[in-house]
Design a protein around this motif. Structure first.
Motif, PDB file in Angstrom:
ATOM      1  N   ILE A 172       3.052 -15.866 154.101  1.00  0.00           N
ATOM      2  CA  ILE A 172       3.608 -15.699 155.523  1.00  0.00           C
ATOM      3  C   ILE A 172       4.318 -14.559 155.960  1.00  0.00           C
ATOM      4  CG2 ILE A 172       4.947 -17.062 157.246  1.00  0.00           C
ATOM      5  CD1 ILE A 172       3.738 -19.698 156.036  1.00  0.00           C
ATOM      6  N   MET A 173       5.323 -14.306 155.053  1.00  0.00           N
ATOM      7  CA  MET A 173       6.210 -13.217 155.323  1.00  0.00           C
ATOM      8  C   MET A 173       5.525 -11.897 154.988  1.00  0.00           C
ATOM      9  SD  MET A 173       9.708 -14.113 152.727  1.00  0.00           S
ATOM     10  CE  MET A 173      10.464 -12.603 153.320  1.00  0.00           C
ATOM     11  N   LEU A 174       4.523 -11.649 154.170  1.00  0.00           N
ATOM     12  CA  LEU A 174       3.632 -10.623 154.167  1.00  0.00           C
ATOM     13  C   LEU A 174       3.032 -10.500 155.635  1.00  0.00           C
ATOM     14  CD1 LEU A 174       3.071  -8.307 152.322  1.00  0.00           C
ATOM     15  CD2 LEU A 174       0.974  -9.708 151.469  1.00  0.00           C
ATOM     16  N   HIS A 175       2.505 -11.403 156.096  1.00  0.00           N
ATOM     17  CA  HIS A 175       1.611 -11.549 157.187  1.00  0.00           C
ATOM     18  C   HIS A 175       2.562 -11.033 158.137  1.00  0.00           C
ATOM     19  CE1 HIS A 175      -1.182 -12.425 160.129  1.00  0.00           C
ATOM     20  NE2 HIS A 175      -0.358 -13.363 160.667  1.00  0.00           N
ATOM     21  N   MET A 176       4.018 -11.439 158.257  1.00  0.00           N
ATOM     22  CA  MET A 176       4.657 -11.072 159.351  1.00  0.00           C
ATOM     23  C   MET A 176       5.140  -9.529 159.337  1.00  0.00           C
ATOM     24  SD  MET A 176       7.522 -13.858 158.859  1.00  0.00           S
ATOM     25  CE  MET A 176       8.779 -13.145 159.828  1.00  0.00           C
ATOM     26  N   GLY A 177       4.404  -8.692 158.339  1.00  0.00           N
ATOM     27  CA  GLY A 177       4.624  -7.306 158.296  1.00  0.00           C
ATOM     28  C   GLY A 177       3.400  -6.661 159.341  1.00  0.00           C
ATOM     29  N   SER A 178       2.452  -7.453 159.777  1.00  0.00           N
ATOM     30  CA  SER A 178       1.408  -6.957 160.528  1.00  0.00           C
ATOM     31  C   SER A 178       2.041  -6.758 161.873  1.00  0.00           C
ATOM     32  CB  SER A 178       0.467  -7.790 160.193  1.00  0.00           C
ATOM     33  OG  SER A 178       0.140  -8.955 160.742  1.00  0.00           O
TER      34      SER A 178
END
Length: 421
Positions: A172-178
């Motif tokens: 989820i945190m990685l997705h927030m990078g988008s």
């Protein structure tokens, strides 16, 4: 009712004086089922396992084959395999105690040898090895052997939940990078991650070139760039795998994996477990399509969000296969599946040899060339081989070839192989 003391481990390294036939059959279904998912890793670059966008087709039958595999098999067969390992490890411990041998010495000798097999498998055949992971989990698993069904279940759920939560939060945190306005470091990390999962990316092309090369080149890269990979991947899978093994111990102690349950009770558990898994799987599949297979969400779904549905489905499969083995005990097919389960260690390693020989450059060089649907033809062919060779071999020998070698090395003494009638 059969007794536990002579029943084999998950890779069936003990001779059958008396056996739980359903356990053998369930193990056979598990070793066959895990190939349904592993085939993509044999045939295509690493990230194709996560998303069909990366390699092998993302439309028509190829897309639907990925979707069906996600709902019905992905993580479920690995979960079933881990459950079987936990149950069967408990059987080996009990067999040692009943035979007057040191349970600790028997268990830890087996795990050390299994770890060596795993490392050899990883470096000399296939990077998708699970044996080293299982051996490492097994070193801890012994400490839980005397717990009650309730305690094993609680520990199993806690470990599985811990792994699921950690993976879900990370993705989820990685997705927030988008997202627009994301912190620069997070946006950069996401950009590299997404680039690796892009269709036919440079990351995928590296795998393509490597595994289409000769054996010496592949081995050299493993010994150089992947030397510590078996350990590096441990945090991603250890807690969940150990938790599933504890669930397997609990399912053995409560009688499900001992063949003590009625067909009616097994059917109820199978219905509930498979229903939970399919309902959750379909919902998560819809989520993935709603974000157009965005890679962080797809990976998070595969290794995090889906776990609460994967585990009940793995248990449902265990109940289903135990029920089938009980209902059709005299069926030639079930008998052959059970034989494949008794030789599961040989079948698992043999599958790696056959599939790498088919796809890697030192063999027929088909890596990266087949569509997703086409790879399932190889799965069916290997299933046929498993069913054809296992029973005739075990009619004449006490163990599968690799089961015999494992047992011999673990006991430090050449074990008798040929049957005496």
């Amino acid at each position: 009712m059969t007794t536990a003391t002579d029943t084999a481990a998950v890779f069936a390294d003990s001779p059958p004086a008396s056996r739980i036939a359903g356990l053998d059959a369930t193990r056979g279904f598990a070793v066959m089922g895990i190939l349904l998912m592993n085939i993509i890793s044999f045939a295509m670059p690493e990230n194709a396992y996560i998303t069909p966008r990366h390699w092998g087709g993302d439309s028509g039958a190829d897309l639907w084959s990925w979707a069906i595999a996600f709902v019905l098999f992905d993580s479920k067969m690995r979960g079933l395999f881990s459950i079987m390992f936990g149950a069967s490890t408990l059987l080996v411990i009990q067999a040692a105690e009943a035979g007057g041998r040191s349970a600790a010495q028997t268990h830890y000798a087996r795990m050390v040898v299994l770890a060596l097999f795993g490392l050899a498998h990883f470096f000399f055949l296939w990077v998708g090895d699970i044996l080293f992971l299982y051996a490492c989990c097994g070193l801890v698993l012994y400490l839980f052997r005397d717990l009650s069904v309730k305690a094993l279940t609680i520990w199993g759920i806690l470990l599985i939940a811990l792994n699921s939560i950690m993976m879900s939060i990370a993705m989820i945190m990685l997705h927030m990078g988008s997202w627009p306005g994301a912190p620069a470091d997070l946006a950069t990390a996401y950009g590299k991650f997404a680039a690796d999962f892009a269709p036919y990316s440079a990351f995928g092309r590296e795998d393509y070139e490597l595994y289409r090369s000769d054996y010496a080149t592949i081995l050299a890269v493993k010994l150089d760039e992947m030397l510590f990979q078996p350990l590096i991947l441990m945090p991603m899978y250890f807690a969940e795998t150990l938790g599933l093994m504890l669930i397997g111990m609990a399912l053995f102690k409560n009688g499900l994996l001992q063949g003590q349950w009625s067909i009616e009770r097994l059917t109820k558990w199978a219905t509930v477990g498979l229903s939970i898994g399919m309902i959750g799987g379909i919902a998560l599949l819809a989520l993935q399509f709603s974000v157009d297979l965005e890679p962080a969400i797809v990976m998070g779904t595969t290794f995090g969000f889906s776990v609460p549905f994967d585990v009940p489905m793995s248990i449902g499969y265990a109940a289903l296969f135990m029920a089938l083995a009980q209902r059709f005990a005299s069926s030639p097919l079930i008998i052959r599946v059970a034989a494949a389960g008794r030789a599961a260690f040989t079948n698992y390693l043999g599958t790696s040899l056959l599939m790498t020989a088919l796809f890697y450059g030192w063999g027929l060089g088909q890596f990266g060339e087949w569509s997703r649907v086409q790879t399932y033809g190889a799965v069916i062919a290997v299933w046929v081989i498993m069913l054809l060779w296992s029973k005739p071999w075990l009619d004449h020998f006490r163990f599968g070839p690799m089961e015999w070698l494992w047992r011999t090395l673990a006991r430090g003494k050449v074990q008798p192989l040929r049957r005496t009638h």
